[in-house]
Design an enzyme around this catalytic site. Structure first.
Site, PDB file in Angstrom:
ATOM      1  N   HIS A 744       0.885  -0.876  -0.135  1.00 28.24           N
ATOM      2  CA  HIS A 744      -0.129  -0.431   0.656  1.00 28.24           C
ATOM      3  C   HIS A 744       0.509   1.144  -0.513  1.00 28.24           C
ATOM      4  O   HIS A 744       0.942   1.421  -1.084  1.00 28.24           O
ATOM      5  CB  HIS A 744      -1.060   0.312   0.728  1.00 28.24           C
ATOM      6  N   ASP A 745       1.493   1.411   0.940  1.00 24.99           N
ATOM      7  CA  ASP A 745       2.343   2.518   0.783  1.00 24.99           C
ATOM      8  C   ASP A 745       3.705   2.671   2.069  1.00 24.99           C
ATOM      9  O   ASP A 745       4.082   3.843   2.393  1.00 24.99           O
ATOM     10  CB  ASP A 745       1.519   4.290   1.806  1.00 24.99           C
ATOM     11  N   SER A 746       4.204   0.866   1.796  1.00 24.47           N
ATOM     12  CA  SER A 746       5.267   0.787   2.157  1.00 24.47           C
ATOM     13  C   SER A 746       5.864   0.803   0.789  1.00 24.47           C
ATOM     14  O   SER A 746       5.413  -0.868   0.789  1.00 24.47           O
ATOM     15  CB  SER A 746       4.883   0.444   3.378  1.00 24.47           C
TER      16      SER A 746
END
Length: 812
Positions: A744-746
């Site tokens: 996702h956002d990593s």
């Protein structure tokens, strides 16, 4: 571009792995079906097809039973036992009768081998046996309801310690406080046969005479053949719902616009975009639609080759099997979990109550640990199996917003600490000076040094190099790597990074993760051009990484200090020595960008255990007041994004009035169909032991306005972070980088590629937000539905989006 492990295999080896993958998939399917039927055998009348049958059949039979009740009531010669049994009511009588037939008749063998050409199966139950079970159940239910009413105080006291009043517990309570009534066998048989006879007057149950030899016969009772056929059909559809997916040892089938990819066997593949449809609806009108860019990225995630980190595996296995009980490892032997303290027979009521509470809590903890233990055994066994194959693959699918999820939970780079620590990229690459630098940053991040500059993180590793080397040489004696956190523990990820740091072959395989600094807040600050929030979420360059969570914690602290009249605030300030910890505000702040409600804020405060130190009887008030102070701290910080969220909800109201869903295209080309359907719930007419009513749900084609209103803000932002991820992957693929560990956002990849990944993810974020995403959404909806929407909130223009290119700690 590195050569894949698969391409290094001979054709014979590829064929062997493909064949074994098909065998594994057959096992997966078989094991899933076996699991489904084991669960079914536990309580056949609680399965979904049977519950649907009960719902419709009870409605159908209730008038028939009511007619019988009326006739019996008007009959002067009715037996004495009839009156109390009539208090069951018509619906309950129908329910009990049908459940008894189900429990005595419906088995896996009956359902799977049913042949409608034969009629009533030979294994159908005998009417006399069914009648006895009906009478027993009816008497037990009435006895329990009467005991519960007469001894209500005792029942309420026990309910404090008994969360689930099972049938066995209901009977035990009745026997203890009131005793079971004595009814003659003939009377019970008479009542049971009458109940069964009424049901046989309908087309739901049927019967036939079965001869056992020349002079002996019995009456068999069965559901009508058409009902058995329908039940069999529904179970056939549901029995694959219990599949426990595992990694693949051959490359997954590619996803295409026309066909779902993943596993080799089409009948066990998950849909590329998971979505439930109303019955009879055309899926093309409800499904989100991927673009070629998203398909390319999704297949790249699926084609990434993984291997088990054998060093971490050995440590994890040894510590688990030797009951270290640290690093969040569950118990292996459970020798400390037995609750052996004797019941205080002669003690006071309070002492007995305390014993019951402690006993329930102890065994509840035992049950949780048993689940964790079983899961760890499966995880380690799976890792051992994957080690035999050297490398494996993780299939991915999408949700309707375009977010990617691994199909398998165990050994997944999206999993928990155990799973992330156990896996690394299958192919080793030559380490570089910059790659080693980023590995040290990654290691420092795992040791919670992520709020200091990159250079200081590297310095922290260098200054602690002796400690880290000692851990790599003997992780059992040197336990500094063990994280004490119960949630989001990073112990085995730390260990994996330490082992990687002290490799002597000059190669690297560990994914280096770079996380967005409150990614939801980053998108909102870019949309609204709010400099303050952009600074706090690291969109603007700074010498030190900024900390939005700490800022909100400080703002919440100030709010509490200004409102000393609230007694809870005084308690909180005393507990935390005048400063609210950032850990308390982290989860609510992280989720606020996605449209967090006050109720959701309370839920997170409770789930995270921030007020567990408060006595249970006062904890509810503490949760509310702590959430209120956090909300106040967020108010000022998130004022600008709140304007955008309010506009989205205003548009939701307009579309709800038209019974139309949000549909928009993200910057990656993914078309989001934001469809929430109304669910009509019907309550079961029958109530048995516990008066627990079953709720039956039917999805309609009408939109659920409330759900669309509440969900649009988080889902719009999630669609943007999904677009950002796939746009980044697309560019990396074009430049020859083919291995990804993205959550996702990593974003994660090989250490030597981190510098370039940093540049690309900034370029793509800028590209997304050069265009006002709210304006783009407005224009697309207006064009689709031929309407005019309210003007979007005005951008504050306090910073230039190009500044993100120089933001050192944007992803850090």
């Amino acid at each position: 571009m590195q050569q894949l492990c698969w391409h290094k295999l001979t054709n014979e080896e590829k064929s062997r792995r493909t064949t074994m993958q098909k065998v594994y998939e057959e096992e997966l399917l078989t094991n899933g079906i076996e699991k489904y039927w084991r669960e079914y055998t536990r309580a056949p009348d609680e399965s979904k097809p049977e519950q649907l049958l009960l719902e419709s059949a009870v409605i159908h039979l209730t008038p028939v039973y009511q007619k019988w009740i009326d006739e019996c009531s008007n009959n002067r010669k009715s037996p004495d036992w009839l009156a109390p049994l009539l208090c069951l009511g018509a619906a309950k009588m129908a329910d009990i009768t049908l459940r008894c037939v189900m429990r005595m008749f419906l088995t896996r063998n009956t359902i799977q081998n049913f042949d409608d050409s034969v009629g009533i199966p030979a294994n159908a139950p005998i009417a006399q046996q069914v009648a006895k079970m009906i009478a027993d159940d009816a008497i037990n239910i009435i006895s329990y309801q009467q005991a519960k009413k007469r001894f209500s105080d005792d029942w309420r006291k026990q309910s404090k310690f008994i969360k689930n009043w099972t049938v066995k517990r209901c009977k035990a309570f009745t026997k203890k406080v009131a005793g079971l009534p004595k009814i003659k066998a003939k009377e019970k048989e008479d009542f049971g046969h009458n109940m069964l006879r009424v049901a046989l007057m309908s087309d739901i149950l049927v019967s036939r005479v079965h001869w056992n030899g020349k002079n002996k016969k019995s009456l068999l009772v069965s559901f009508a053949p058409w009902i058995l056929k329908e039940i069999s059909k529904r179970h056939e559809m549901l029995e694959t719902a219990c599949l426990v997916y595992r990694p693949m040892i051959s490359p997954p089938v590619m996803h295409t616009i026309e066909e779902d990819g993943g596993f080799l066997s089409p009948w066990i593949r998950k849909k590329m975009i998971k979505r439930y449809h109303p019955v009879g609806a055309d899926p093309k009108d409800w499904d989100s639609r991927p673009s070629e860019m998203v398909l390319k990225g999704l297949n790249a995630l699926s084609q990434t080759e993984w291997t088990v980190n054998t060093q971490v595996y050995q440590v994890m296995k040894t510590m688990f099997e030797n009951d270290y009980r640290t690093a969040n490892l569950p118990a292996y032997t459970f020798q400390d979990f037995a609750f052996s303290r004797p019941y205080p027979e002669e003690g006071a009521k309070e002492e007995k109550a305390k014993w019951m509470q402690e006993s329930n809590e102890a065994w509840g903890e035992w049950y949780k640990e048993e689940q964790s233990r079983s899961r760890m055994i499966v995880r380690l066994e799976l890792a051992k199996k994957m080690m035999q194959w050297n490398f494996f693959y993780m299939p991915y699918t999408l949700d309707f917003r375009g977010r990617a999820y691994s199909v398998c939970e165990l050994l997944s780079p999206q999993g928990i600490d155990f799973d992330r620590g156990l896996v690394k990229f299958a192919t080793a690459r030559k380490q570089t000076t910059r790659g080693l630098w980023w590995l040290k940053v990654h290691l420092a991040n795992l040791f919670d040094q992520d709020k200091i500059p990159f250079e200081d993180r590297v310095k922290w590793v260098d200054e602690n190099i002796d400690m880290l080397r000692a851990i790599s040489e003997d992780p059992y004696a040197n336990k500094e790597w063990i994280d004490a956190s119960k949630k989001k523990n990073k112990s085995f990820q730390r260990l994996a990074a330490i082992f990687e740091l002290f490799r002597t072959d000059g190669m690297t395989q560990l994914p280096i993760q770079m996380d967005g600094a409150n990614n939801g807040g980053q998108h909102w600050s870019a949309i609204m051009r709010n400099r303050k929030l952009a600074t706090l979420t690291n969109l603007i360059d700074a010498q030190h990484p900024q900390d939005l969570y700490q800022y909100v914690a400080d703002a919440s602290t100030e709010y509490m200090k200004e409102h000393q009249e609230n007694s809870w605030y005084q308690v909180f300030l005393e507990k935390w020595e005048g400063n609210l910890p950032r850990a308390v505000t982290k989860r609510p702040t992280m989720c606020d960008a996605y449209g967090l409600t006050f109720y959701g804020m309370q839920k997170y405060v409770k789930q995270e255990g921030h007020v567990d130190w408060v006595p249970k009887e006062s904890r509810g008030g503490a949760v509310v007041e702590l959430a209120r102070s956090i909300q106040a701290g967020l108010g000022e910080t998130m004022a600008s994004p709140n304007k955008g969220k309010e506009w989205l909800r205003e548009v939701a109201d307009i579309l709800n009035a038209m019974n139309k869903p949000f549909v928009w295209t993200t910057p990656s080309g993914f078309e989001v169909h934001h469809v929430y359907n109304q669910v009509i719930e019907r309550v079961s007419y029958a109530e048995l032991f516990n008066r627990q009513q079953l709720v039956f749900s039917t999805v309609t084609e009408d939109l659920d306005g409330k759900a669309q209103y509440l969900a649009i803000s988080p889902n719009f932002i999630h669609s943007l972070d999904a677009a950002h991820m796939f746009m980044t992957i697309d560019k990396m693929l074009d430049e020859g980088m083919t291995t990804f560990s993205f959550v996702h956002d990593s974003y994660g990849t090989y250490a030597p590629d981190i510098d370039r990944m940093h540049e690309i993810l900034r370029e793509k974020f800028i590209l997304i937000h050069k265009e006002n995403q709210l304006e783009r959404l407005k224009e697309e909806i207006e064009k689709r539905y031929g309407i005019y929407l309210p003007t979007i909130p005005e951008q504050e223009d306090e910073f230039d989006i190009e500044e993100v290119a120089k933001a050192t700690y944007f992803f850090a």
